[in-house]
Write a protein that holds these residues in place. Structure first.
Motif, PDB file in Angstrom:
ATOM      1  N   PRO A  92       0.805  -1.218   0.000  1.00  0.00           N
ATOM      2  CA  PRO A  92       0.000   0.000   0.000  1.00  0.00           C
ATOM      3  C   PRO A  92       0.843   1.276   0.000  1.00  0.00           C
ATOM      4  O   PRO A  92       1.984   1.270   0.455  1.00  0.00           O
ATOM      5  N   ALA A  96      -2.455   4.922   2.454  1.00  0.00           N
ATOM      6  CA  ALA A  96      -3.268   3.747   2.768  1.00  0.00           C
ATOM      7  C   ALA A  96      -2.675   2.977   3.955  1.00  0.00           C
ATOM      8  O   ALA A  96      -3.403   2.354   4.732  1.00  0.00           O
ATOM      9  N   MET A 257     -11.812   2.826   1.608  1.00  0.00           N
ATOM     10  CA  MET A 257     -10.502   3.418   1.290  1.00  0.00           C
ATOM     11  C   MET A 257     -10.528   3.978  -0.135  1.00  0.00           C
ATOM     12  O   MET A 257      -9.994   5.057  -0.402  1.00  0.00           O
ATOM     13  N   MET A 262      -7.920   6.966  -1.172  1.00  0.00           N
ATOM     14  CA  MET A 262      -6.623   6.335  -0.878  1.00  0.00           C
ATOM     15  C   MET A 262      -6.756   4.822  -1.047  1.00  0.00           C
ATOM     16  O   MET A 262      -6.667   4.072  -0.083  1.00  0.00           O
ATOM     17  N   PHE A 264      -6.610   0.960  -1.350  1.00  0.00           N
ATOM     18  CA  PHE A 264      -5.707   0.068  -0.634  1.00  0.00           C
ATOM     19  C   PHE A 264      -5.224  -1.063  -1.533  1.00  0.00           C
ATOM     20  O   PHE A 264      -5.987  -1.921  -1.930  1.00  0.00           O
TER      21      PHE A 264
END
Ligand code: AMP
Ligand code: GLY
Length: 432
Positions: A92, A96, A257, A262, A264
């Motif tokens: 990640p 993340a 996420m 962001m 993942f």
């Protein structure tokens, strides 16, 4: 392909071992590696935290895929640095990775997306944290917000213990800057399991379940460790429970996420407590578990390099993982004194005899090769890992191998896998 694994523990040994089995891989490197990894990969003397040097090495060798083992470089943004240099990397982004790097980030994210977890409050001022203790029901769990090498969680039975934990974390800064803020949360009861998912930011696939043994002594007593052994699959998880975990936890994390900008990518490790009210999240990690991975990967029939490439390239939906139905057990052998002070440099004997036992592999963690000897160099030293048709057989083989190995003041638990029995005897058919 040329693959680089970053890290030096048992987890990185099993990753290197599994990656090496892929027909796609021609050259395998590990930075910095350990005594066992040096038998199967070219070890490079670069620390897992030295991001500029790792990028330079990967560029120079034209590495096709880099796999990050530990959390610290992920939280420090190693993936962003590799991608900036157009290098393919499994893991990640820095943003993340906050799911592991900040407990407050993770808890607030779970509240936002309605993911089941213990109730909590966060504090950055010592007096306010202590004042809050007057209104809680004990036990409570006090956690340093940042990374603390797996040691930042203190379970407190009463006010005095909790006050001491707050002082240690926030005033004495025993976990350094990780203790700028704390989380105080409700203590959950139940049995712990780990579920790992591999995501490409949008889709995910689940790995088979596993169960760690965190405490140093048999019957789960004594201080917490990085993990003293693991088995896979975890029979506590019925097909129904597994589905609940997927629907209530894994899927919302990946979707949340992504919606929060962001996405993942990489391994999402959900550490769960199976409570009376269902599964609840204790913590997220953003990397493979150690020693869970030693118990999971020997059961994976699919090519892990294809899986990792699919994560990097947004193709996870094409992947269907296949699993060996056998059970796998990993018993960790540690240096006497761990998780406290311990000595290093003890010669390890019996490795060849142990490895001669059927369906058994010895993954090295804290070991170092010195001329023709293998010596201890860390707290957790070896992960003695066996496959067996049923869990009883896997346990029997793993302990036969453990009994062949020796080093001064070596320590291990005698009950790894025993917890699985009660679920198996309660249920005639175990699916995962
Ligand atoms: P963590 O570093 O968050 O993984 O926590 C380490 C260990 O502390 C977990 O594996 C649990 O055994 C324990 N733990 C963490 N949070 C809680 C909680 N809310 N209730 C009970 N035990 C917890
Ligand atoms: N075995 C626990 C962890 O990897 O965090």
């Amino acid at each position: 392909m040329k693959v680089l694994v970053i890290g030096s523990g048992g987890r990185e040994h099993v990753l290197a071992w599994k990656i090496k089995q892929s027909p796609l891989v021609k050259e395998l490197y590990c930075a910095p590696g350990n005594g066992g990894i040096s038998e199967i990969a070219q070890c490079v003397d670069i620390s897992a935290d030295d991001i500029p040097e790792l990028v330079r090495f990967a560029k120079e060798k034209q590495i096709d895929l880099t796999v990050i083992g530990p959390e610290a470089p992920l939280v420090d943004g190693i993936v962003d640095e590799f991608e900036r240099k157009k290098l393919k990397v499994f893991g990640p982004s820095r943003e993340a990775a906050q799911l592991e790097g900040s407990k407050i980030f993770a808890k607030e994210f779970m509240y936002e997306w309605n993911i089941p977890t213990a109730n909590f409050e966060k504090f950055s001022i010592i007096e306010e944290a202590k004042e809050y203790l007057r209104q809680v029901t004990f036990p409570v769990v006090v956690k340093a917000d940042g990374l603390a090498a797996g040691k930042g969680v203190i379970i407190c039975q009463d006010f005095i213990e909790a006050e001491k934990a707050i002082d240690e974390i926030m005033a004495q800064r025993i976990f350094k800057d990780a203790g700028q803020q704390v989380v105080i949360e409700e203590c959950l009861e139940g049995e712990e399991v780990s579920i790992l998912a591999i995501s490409d930011g949008e889709n995910y696939c689940l790995l088979d379940s596993s169960q760690d043994h965190k405490r140093i002594f048999d019957d789960d007593v004594g201080p917490n460790t990085g993990g003293m052994g693991a088995y896979s699959p975890a029979p506590i998880l019925t097909e129904k429970l597994y589905k609940t975990i997927e629907n209530r936890i894994i899927e919302p994390v990946i979707r949340g996420m992504q919606r929060n900008g962001m996405p993942f990518k990489g391994v999402l490790y959900a550490g769960l407590m199976i409570t009376f009210d269902g599964p609840m999240v204790l913590e997220f990690n953003v990397r493979f578990g150690d020693p869970e991975t030693q118990a999971i990967l020997p059961r994976m029939k699919s090519d892990i390099v294809e899986l990792m490439m699919a994560s990097c390239e947004g193709r996870i939906s094409e992947i269907e993982l296949e699993w060996d139905k056998q059970s796998c057990v990993c018993v960790v052998m540690s240096s006497g004194g761990y998780p406290g002070e311990y000595e290093k440099g003890k010669e390890i004997s019996g490795l060849k005899d142990a490895e001669a036992i059927e369906d058994t592999v010895i993954f090295h963690a804290g070991t170092k090769k010195e001329e023709n000897r293998i010596v201890t160099s860390g707290g957790r030293v070896l992960g003695v890992t066996s496959l067996g048709g049923g869990i009883e057989k896997a346990i029997e083989l793993a302990y036969q191998a453990v009994d062949k190995i020796n080093f001064e003041r070596c320590f291990f638990r005698r009950d790894i896998g025993a917890k699985a029995y009660k679920w198996i005897s309660n249920r005639s058919q175990v699916t995962r």
